[in-house]
Design an enzyme around this catalytic site. Structure first.
Site, PDB file in Angstrom:
ATOM      1  N   HIS A 265      35.551  34.371  36.696  1.00 14.10           N
ATOM      2  CA  HIS A 265      36.526  33.516  36.089  1.00 14.10           C
ATOM      3  C   HIS A 265      37.987  33.539  36.856  1.00 14.10           C
ATOM      4  O   HIS A 265      38.365  32.687  36.999  1.00 14.10           O
ATOM      5  CB  HIS A 265      36.897  34.239  34.833  1.00 14.10           C
ATOM      6  CG  HIS A 265      37.768  33.250  33.727  1.00 14.10           C
ATOM      7  ND1 HIS A 265      37.520  32.251  33.569  1.00 14.10           N
ATOM      8  CD2 HIS A 265      38.910  33.887  33.230  1.00 14.10           C
ATOM      9  CE1 HIS A 265      38.535  31.772  32.534  1.00 14.10           C
ATOM     10  NE2 HIS A 265      39.567  32.746  32.579  1.00 14.10           N
ATOM     11  N   PHE A 266      38.204  34.671  37.442  1.00 14.03           N
ATOM     12  CA  PHE A 266      39.409  35.177  38.230  1.00 14.03           C
ATOM     13  C   PHE A 266      39.262  34.620  39.554  1.00 14.03           C
ATOM     14  O   PHE A 266      39.274  35.506  40.534  1.00 14.03           O
ATOM     15  CB  PHE A 266      40.193  36.277  37.814  1.00 14.03           C
ATOM     16  CG  PHE A 266      41.099  36.451  36.807  1.00 14.03           C
ATOM     17  CD1 PHE A 266      42.490  35.904  36.862  1.00 14.03           C
ATOM     18  CD2 PHE A 266      40.473  36.446  35.571  1.00 14.03           C
ATOM     19  CE1 PHE A 266      43.442  35.926  35.666  1.00 14.03           C
ATOM     20  CE2 PHE A 266      41.221  36.490  34.457  1.00 14.03           C
ATOM     21  CZ  PHE A 266      42.633  36.324  34.551  1.00 14.03           C
TER      22      PHE A 266
END
Length: 490
Positions: A265-266
């Site tokens: 996600h990051f």
């Protein structure tokens, strides 16, 4: 030799009682990138990007209310609409007139709200794991956003989202090499989550997330109409937002550039060395758009002349065309004289129903000439003062303008009915208050059949802003096969 590291400012600005913290770096005159962070982070998530790009571009990254160092009063009511309100006020407080938008996670719903309200501000979009399509939602995401305010047990059900285990998992989950993910991000995020009042703020936002999914069709329409330059960056192993959500952007913006990375996600935490050059190249291309070859039929008239001058001012090559160059209603003559251009602007008036006849001739001629784009300068009389009721059909419509207004309305009807490859846009000025004046840059444009108005209910626009909005539409390829209008914000 000194390293080109930027000086990063850390400031606050008041926005309607919210003390908004933000980071800024880069030359004041450089292209602006407004960076919108995700949950549960804040502007600190962009620190490496600041170091990589902050010497060449103007980077600005605020913290939302309920995040990071921003301070909101106890009376603040948390919702995504409210976050967008603060962001819009922040942009105004800093005097930002044009910027590219980087949207990550929560930055998507906050940024898309701003873009839909103020499309004239946004020069381009960088979307990083910010979902706007149903197919981009994983089962985990669907389960998470199912909880709503007021439902029994909903507030309790979202509390695990705010624990250290989940915060750390958002950073390390899906990473190809967790050793490349610094622990500072999730550690600092958890610090902010544990501050007094923050758990309540985040609970309110978690229970409001369904409102974002309900707005997906609105944002998709905005993308289709405006076709902003779009760079999509996506961690393919994101447990919340699936790669299908990245690919879906191409459906509404066919020219979107999509890159998938073997991370979670990051994505910036692990893949900043690969992502930063893509963003730099994207911003460079925004700053130096490809010059267009634009033919202007009716360049000797007021609006045709204004559009021609604005296009030339921006570095485009303009071919002014008058009656001596081609009969605007002669399909063969138009095909010959328009060949080799990227776009045509038609700003015409004349007897014997010249305007609708020219519209038909252009629709036939442009495919033969290899010209894909037509911006047709129409009239305000075809706008509606009530649903289904056009100004031109009103009993009090000025008689001296009636024939021209009817011709312009007929041209719009013809364009809308045509089965054509030509990406036409019909641009109606305000029905009354189109006034001589320079470009101010403070206007908005929308695909609508009703006049746009300012806060006082007045539909007004300068000829300079009309020309600027017209060239914006040509440069961006926005509003294909739609009628648009514009009005000043003030």
């Amino acid at each position: 030799m000194p390293l080109p590291l930027p000086r990063v400012e850390h400031r606050f600005v008041d926005v309607d009682g919210v003390r908004v913290f933000y980071r800024a770096a880069g030359p004041e005159t450089a292209p602006v990138l407004l960076l919108l962070h995700g949950f549960p982070s804040a502007s600190h998530q962009f620190r490496r990007l600041f170091d990589a790009l902050g010497s060449r571009f103007r980077l600005i990254a605020p913290d939302y209310p309920g995040f990071g160092h921003t301070e909101a009063p106890a009376s603040f009511r948390y919702s995504f609409d409210a976050l967008a309100d603060v962001l819009e006020g922040f942009v105004g407080a800093l005097g930002l007139e044009r910027f590219a938008l980087y949207a990550f996670d929560f930055g998507g719903p906050v940024g898309f709200r701003l873009a839909a309200r103020r499309p004239e501000l946004v020069t381009g979009l960088v979307v990083q794991n910010a979902n706007a399509y149903a197919e981009g939602l994983s089962e985990l995401a669907v389960e998470t956003i199912a909880h709503r305010t007021g439902e029994p047990g909903a507030a309790e059900a979202v509390q695990p989202l705010f624990t250290l285990e989940v915060t750390r998992g958002q950073y390390e989950g899906g990473a190809a090499d967790p050793a490349l993910v610094p622990p500072d991000g999730w550690t600092l995020d958890q610090h902010f989550l544990d501050l007094p009042g923050r758990r309540e703020a985040q609970t309110a936002l978690a229970l409001d997330y369904h409102a974002n999914v309900e707005l997906y069709p609105v944002w998709q329409r905005w993308l289709r109409e405006h076709r902003p330059p779009l760079l999509v960056l996506w961690g393919r192993n994101d447990p919340f937002f699936l790669p299908a959500g990245a690919e879906a952007y191409r459906r509404d913006v066919p020219g979107a550039e999509v890159h998938l990375f073997d991370t979670g996600h990051f994505a910036l935490e692990e893949c900043a060395p690969e992502i930063a050059p893509l963003i730099a190249d994207f911003l460079d291309r925004l700053a130096e758009p490809r010059p267009l070859r634009i033919a202007v039929l009716g360049a000797s008239g007021q609006l045709g002349g204004e559009v021609a001058r604005e296009a030339e001012h921006r570095g485009h090559t303009v071919t002014p065309l008058g009656r001596a160059d081609a009969d605007a209603a002669d399909e063969a003559a138009l095909a010959a004289v328009l060949a080799g251009h990227d776009a045509v602007v038609a700003a015409l008036k004349g007897p014997d129903h010249l305007v609708p006849r020219a519209a038909g001739a252009l629709l036939a001629a442009l495919p033969k000439a290899g010209v894909p784009r037509l911006l047709f300068v129409g009239g305000g009389g075809s706008l509606e003062h009530a649903p289904g009721e056009r100004f031109v059909d009103s009993p009090g419509f000025p008689a001296q303008y009636l024939e021209t207004a009817r011709d312009q309305s007929a041209a719009l009807d013809l364009l809308r009915a045509a089965d054509t490859p030509v990406e036409w846009t019909y641009f109606s000025p305000p029905p009354v208050h189109l006034v001589p004046g320079a470009r101010t840059g403070r206007y908005r444009v929308a695909a609508t059949d009703a006049p746009l108005t300012n806060a006082e209910g007045v539909s007004r626009l300068t000829t300079g802003d009309f020309a600027s909005a017209a060239v914006d539409a040509l440069e961006r390829g926005s509003f294909p096969r739609a009628r648009i209008t514009a009005a000043a914000l003030d």
